[in-house]
Write a protein that holds these residues in place. Structure first.
Motif, PDB file in Angstrom:
ATOM      1  N   THR A  65      57.426  25.258  29.409  1.00  0.00           N
ATOM      2  CA  THR A  65      58.582  24.987  30.261  1.00  0.00           C
ATOM      3  C   THR A  65      58.153  24.852  31.712  1.00  0.00           C
ATOM      4  N   PHE A  66      58.583  23.784  32.341  1.00  0.00           N
ATOM      5  CA  PHE A  66      58.198  23.547  33.735  1.00  0.00           C
ATOM      6  C   PHE A  66      59.034  24.415  34.662  1.00  0.00           C
ATOM      7  N   ARG A  67      58.355  25.058  35.597  1.00  0.00           N
ATOM      8  CA  ARG A  67      59.041  25.831  36.625  1.00  0.00           C
ATOM      9  C   ARG A  67      58.394  25.521  37.964  1.00  0.00           C
ATOM     10  N   LEU A  68      59.208  25.345  38.965  1.00  0.00           N
ATOM     11  CA  LEU A  68      58.737  24.915  40.274  1.00  0.00           C
ATOM     12  C   LEU A  68      57.824  25.944  40.922  1.00  0.00           C
ATOM     13  N   GLU A  69      58.107  27.229  40.678  1.00  0.00           N
ATOM     14  CA  GLU A  69      57.313  28.258  41.343  1.00  0.00           C
ATOM     15  C   GLU A  69      55.861  28.260  40.885  1.00  0.00           C
ATOM     16  N   ARG A  70      55.579  27.616  39.760  1.00  0.00           N
ATOM     17  CA  ARG A  70      54.194  27.549  39.305  1.00  0.00           C
ATOM     18  C   ARG A  70      53.328  26.705  40.222  1.00  0.00           C
ATOM     19  N   LEU A  71      53.939  25.804  40.966  1.00  0.00           N
ATOM     20  CA  LEU A  71      53.174  24.953  41.869  1.00  0.00           C
ATOM     21  C   LEU A  71      52.813  25.659  43.164  1.00  0.00           C
ATOM     22  N   LEU A  72      53.435  26.790  43.426  1.00  0.00           N
ATOM     23  CA  LEU A  72      53.190  27.513  44.665  1.00  0.00           C
ATOM     24  C   LEU A  72      52.113  28.574  44.445  1.00  0.00           C
ATOM     25  N   PRO A  73      51.085  28.594  45.283  1.00  0.00           N
ATOM     26  CA  PRO A  73      50.038  29.625  45.138  1.00  0.00           C
ATOM     27  C   PRO A  73      50.581  30.999  45.489  1.00  0.00           C
ATOM     28  N   THR A  74      50.276  31.960  44.649  1.00  0.00           N
ATOM     29  CA  THR A  74      50.722  33.333  44.874  1.00  0.00           C
ATOM     30  C   THR A  74      49.520  34.267  44.790  1.00  0.00           C
ATOM     31  N   PRO A  75      49.494  35.312  45.615  1.00  0.00           N
ATOM     32  CA  PRO A  75      48.334  36.226  45.646  1.00  0.00           C
ATOM     33  C   PRO A  75      48.506  37.462  44.773  1.00  0.00           C
ATOM     34  N   ASP A  76      49.415  37.429  43.791  1.00  0.00           N
ATOM     35  CA  ASP A  76      49.655  38.631  42.999  1.00  0.00           C
ATOM     36  C   ASP A  76      48.424  39.068  42.213  1.00  0.00           C
ATOM     37  N   TRP A  77      47.545  38.121  41.863  1.00  0.00           N
ATOM     38  CA  TRP A  77      46.343  38.460  41.091  1.00  0.00           C
ATOM     39  C   TRP A  77      45.372  39.302  41.916  1.00  0.00           C
ATOM     40  N   VAL A  78      45.437  39.153  43.249  1.00  0.00           N
ATOM     41  CA  VAL A  78      44.549  39.927  44.119  1.00  0.00           C
ATOM     42  C   VAL A  78      44.880  41.415  44.021  1.00  0.00           C
ATOM     43  N   ARG A  79      46.164  41.722  44.039  1.00  0.00           N
ATOM     44  CA  ARG A  79      46.583  43.127  43.940  1.00  0.00           C
ATOM     45  C   ARG A  79      46.154  43.730  42.609  1.00  0.00           C
ATOM     46  N   ARG A  80      46.306  42.964  41.553  1.00  0.00           N
ATOM     47  CA  ARG A  80      45.913  43.475  40.238  1.00  0.00           C
ATOM     48  C   ARG A  80      44.406  43.704  40.165  1.00  0.00           C
ATOM     49  N   ALA A  81      43.632  42.802  40.761  1.00  0.00           N
ATOM     50  CA  ALA A  81      42.174  42.950  40.743  1.00  0.00           C
ATOM     51  C   ALA A  81      41.747  44.190  41.514  1.00  0.00           C
ATOM     52  N   TRP A  82      42.363  44.457  42.664  1.00  0.00           N
ATOM     53  CA  TRP A  82      41.986  45.619  43.470  1.00  0.00           C
ATOM     54  C   TRP A  82      42.454  46.925  42.844  1.00  0.00           C
ATOM     55  N   GLN A  83      43.549  46.868  42.085  1.00  0.00           N
ATOM     56  CA  GLN A  83      44.115  48.097  41.541  1.00  0.00           C
ATOM     57  C   GLN A  83      43.591  48.445  40.151  1.00  0.00           C
ATOM     58  N   SER A  84      42.784  47.579  39.553  1.00  0.00           N
ATOM     59  CA  SER A  84      42.256  47.869  38.219  1.00  0.00           C
ATOM     60  C   SER A  84      41.336  49.087  38.279  1.00  0.00           C
ATOM     61  N   SER A  85      41.499  49.985  37.334  1.00  0.00           N
ATOM     62  CA  SER A  85      40.733  51.232  37.317  1.00  0.00           C
ATOM     63  C   SER A  85      39.468  51.080  36.478  1.00  0.00           C
ATOM     64  N   GLU A  86      38.573  52.031  36.637  1.00  0.00           N
ATOM     65  CA  GLU A  86      37.337  52.019  35.863  1.00  0.00           C
ATOM     66  C   GLU A  86      37.607  52.188  34.377  1.00  0.00           C
ATOM     67  N   GLU A  87      38.583  53.009  34.034  1.00  0.00           N
ATOM     68  CA  GLU A  87      38.882  53.241  32.626  1.00  0.00           C
ATOM     69  C   GLU A  87      39.417  51.977  31.971  1.00  0.00           C
ATOM     70  N   GLU A  88      40.242  51.231  32.676  1.00  0.00           N
ATOM     71  CA  GLU A  88      40.723  49.958  32.134  1.00  0.00           C
ATOM     72  C   GLU A  88      39.577  48.975  31.935  1.00  0.00           C
ATOM     73  N   LEU A  89      38.701  48.922  32.913  1.00  0.00           N
ATOM     74  CA  LEU A  89      37.555  48.024  32.813  1.00  0.00           C
ATOM     75  C   LEU A  89      36.618  48.470  31.698  1.00  0.00           C
ATOM     76  N   LEU A  90      36.453  49.772  31.532  1.00  0.00           N
ATOM     77  CA  LEU A  90      35.579  50.297  30.481  1.00  0.00           C
ATOM     78  C   LEU A  90      36.110  49.942  29.097  1.00  0.00           C
ATOM     79  N   SER A  91      37.398  50.073  28.911  1.00  0.00           N
ATOM     80  CA  SER A  91      37.981  49.794  27.598  1.00  0.00           C
ATOM     81  C   SER A  91      37.981  48.310  27.261  1.00  0.00           C
ATOM     82  N   SER A  92      38.036  47.460  28.268  1.00  0.00           N
ATOM     83  CA  SER A  92      38.117  46.025  28.009  1.00  0.00           C
ATOM     84  C   SER A  92      36.777  45.313  28.064  1.00  0.00           C
TER      85      SER A  92
END
Length: 681
Positions: A52-79
């Protein structure tokens, strides 16, 4: 290099970083690109794209940056496993070192250097047309008491780095043991690999003779087999003879497993075997006991994980592997010498006057200010980076022919090769300012090394800043954008109209990324008190690296193998070498600056550093070589109460499947790492 040329390089690379960052933040949200930017999530079933097309997909968003910085060692270890955790610890370790270096270097040493008056011909009114030497220790007057600030900085950073190294070595060691104790029983924990097994005298030859005789008897007419029986027990009927041979052949098959008939007739034996034990402790005891009087035979080593085995050189003899190692050493030396050619070319580009002598027909073009700034500021580091892109694959290939039995060992060996290749060809060859052929012999006279490096290293500060923003900023951000997989995806769509047949989840390229991280750490330590202006650029790089690689571990890379943090000793050795190099340069600097007392007081630092390194090697390194008997026995006792242990041992028998010993209909594997070990002669 002029300040204006450096600013031009920084501006170009900053623009490319912003472009890649923006495009990724937009393209990653498009469902058609999920297999490029989130293959790990797709394969794990954690991401399902909607058409499904959504207009907001064309806009760059930095939400992935927050997730990358907040990922814990235990999450990284398990994955992604412990290797991914250790790699991110390497980046955080470097961030801590560079952060302290920025505080001391930028806020204390940089003003001291800038306020010096050693370089009288500097035009302070127009810094953009001036050299960066005014920001280095070269601008401090000879014999000035201000140099004691640099002396204290060297001591402070050495103590801080050693403290962090001890803390990290201890932490990673404890995580490695904890990871082992919490793991389920794995085949490689109970198995050793025995190589260079002596040829069993006569067994294969007897088998071949019996096999031929049996085939011959079976093909004879039935009438010829039904002749009268024995005469006083001296001669047997041929029917009995056939049965006798069949029975004897079955007995021999207990010792030698026949491969395909054409291979077995060649009389070859696989001179290596995986040997499994009922306990981890038993495997460890067998591993550390010399199996034969001749130490080149029956060589035992720890078995890798079954999916980590590198089969092509599985059965190579000790002598062939030893010769291969010598050939690889010679090849690395020749490659290092050959790479001096692009280094000399790059150094020529950084010097505009020298470039005009080499290429006089370009003099009119080079007189244009912007062109000269691009050529001297951006082009050299770009050319060097393009040449360097070939080095990790080459070193991986050279490591693969050395006889390593596992892919992880090949990658670890390639990491070492790429790291030391980079240190020599990018650091030492460049700091000698293009006259490498006339100054290479200084390394044959150790007493001259500190003085020569003290002169050459500060002069190349501007080049290495440009190299950091090109090889660090832009290259790391392009890793985020994944340009080549994106182009391949677009081409595949044009020709096939779908992307169903995609490649497997990629493995993290440790041999390409880890040496770069460690090399930038070396630049930060050695240039810390010489040219502190490089430190903010390094700090930006490590922040980018932490964000981007954390994101890639979450979305892109899947673990191909697990070494449980065996890459960390490479990091420790690299940091120790960086400290020793900083000490050697400090001795040369204070000697040239006519401050002999400071030069003399630096000498205890390398001695203390080497003592510290020797202690760490005794205290922590054995944990990365093999697990202790205490740990193995504790884990074996835990398995006694585990109900799944019996099922595991039943599967252990077939854990290591030798492709050459599989039935014919199952041996046609196109994967090079799983091809047959033996071939017809």
């Amino acid at each position: 290099m002029l300040v204006s040329a450096l600013l031009t390089s920084v501006g170009i690379n900053f623009g490319l970083c912003v472009l890649f960052w923006t495009l990724y933040s937009s393209l990653r949200k498009q469902p058609a690109n999920y297999h490029v930017y989130a293959p790990r999530l797709l394969s794990d079933g954690q991401s399902q794209g909607s058409s499904t097309f959504r207009l907001e997909r064309l806009l760059p968003t930095p939400d992935w940056v927050r997730r990358a910085w907040q990922s814990s060692e235990e999450e990284l270890l398990s994955s992604s496993g412990l290797d991914a955790v250790v790699f991110m610890r390497i980046i955080t370790f470097s961030l801590r070192v560079i952060t302290l270096a920025v505080v001391i270097g930028v806020f204390i040493l940089l003003p001291v250097n800038f306020s010096g008056d050693q370089l009288h011909d500097v035009n302070f009114a127009n810094l953009t047309s001036s050299s960066l030497d005014i920001f280095t220790v070269s601008n401090v007057k000879d014999g000035s008491n201000r140099l004691w600030a640099h002396f204290c900085a060297v001591y402070l950073l050495t103590i801080f780095v050693c403290f962090l190294l001890y803390h990290e070595y201890k932490y990673v060691s404890s995580r490695r043991i904890s990871y082992f104790l919490s793991s389920k029983p794995q085949p490689h924990q109970f198995t050793i690999l025995v190589r260079s097994v002596p040829v069993s005298a006569g067994i294969t030859n007897d088998t071949k003779k019996l096999y031929k005789r049996l085939i011959h008897l079976q093909r004879e007419p039935t009438a010829s087999k039904s002749q009268p029986g024995s005469f006083f027990g001296l001669f047997e009927a041929k029917d009995d003879l056939v049965d006798h041979y069949e029975k004897k052949l079955e007995d021999l098959q207990e010792n030698v497993r026949l491969v395909q008939s054409d291979v077995s007739m060649a009389g070859e034996e696989v001179r290596a075997a995986f040997v499994s034990f009922k306990s981890r402790y038993g495997a460890a005891v067998a591993l550390h006991i010399q199996q034969a009087d001749n130490p080149t035979q029956m060589v035992a080593e720890q078995a890798p994980e079954p999916h980590d085995v590198y089969w092509p050189l599985f059965s190579e003899s000790f002598m062939r592997r030893w010769i291969s190692q010598l050939i690889v050493i010679v090849a690395c030396i020749l490659l290092t010498a050959l790479f001096l050619i692009p280094v000399v070319v790059v150094q020529g580009l950084t010097n505009l006057s020298q470039l005009e002598i080499w290429l006089p027909f370009l003099k009119s073009i080079l007189n244009v200010a912007f062109v000269s700034q691009v050529v001297t500021g951006y082009l050299p580091s770009l050319i060097l980076q393009l040449f360097l892109m070939m080095i990790p694959p080459i070193m991986k290939f050279l490591s693969s022919v050395q006889g390593h039995i596992s892919i992880s060992e090949i990658i670890k060996s390639a990491c070492n090769k790429v790291l030391w290749f980079t240190i020599w060809n990018i650091y030492f060859a460049n700091v000698l300012s293009g006259s490498v052929f006339s100054q290479i012999f200084i390394f044959l006279e150790p007493k001259n090394v500190p003085a020569r490096l003290a002169v050459a290293v500060p002069a190349q500060a501007s080049f290495f800043i440009a190299y950091v923003v090109t090889s660090g900023w832009t290259s790391t951000t392009s890793e985020l954008f994944r340009l080549i997989p994106l182009i391949c995806s677009l081409i595949r769509k044009c020709f096939s109209g779908n992307t169903n047949n995609e490649l497997k989840d990629p493995a993290f390229p440790y041999h390409g990324v880890l040496p770069r991280v460690l090399f930038f750490g070396l630049l930060g330590i050695t240039y810390f008190f010489l040219a502190p202006l490089i430190l903010p650029f390094l700090l930006v790089y490590f922040c980018l690296a932490y964000t981007i690689y954390s994101n890639q571990f979450i979305n892109v890379y899947a673990p191909l193998y697990e070494t449980a943090g065996k890459f960390w000793p490479i990091v420790h050795n690299s940091m120790i070498f960086s400290l020793l190099l900083m000490h050697a340069i400090a001795v040369g600097i204070f000697t040239l600056k006519k401050l002999p007392l400071a030069s003399s007081l630096v000498f205890p630092l390398p001695v203390i550093t080497l003592i510290f390194n020797a202690y760490c090697r005794k205290r922590f390194l054995p944990i990365f070589v093999a697990y202790s008997a205490e740990t193995l026995i504790k884990k074996d006792r835990e398995d006694i109460n585990d109900a799944t242990t019996a099922e595991f041992f039943n599967k252990l028998v077939a854990a290591y499947q030798d492709p050459a010993l599989l039935p014919v209909q199952y041996s046609s594997d196109s994967n090079r790492e799983r091809t047959s070990l033996l071939s017809p002669v």
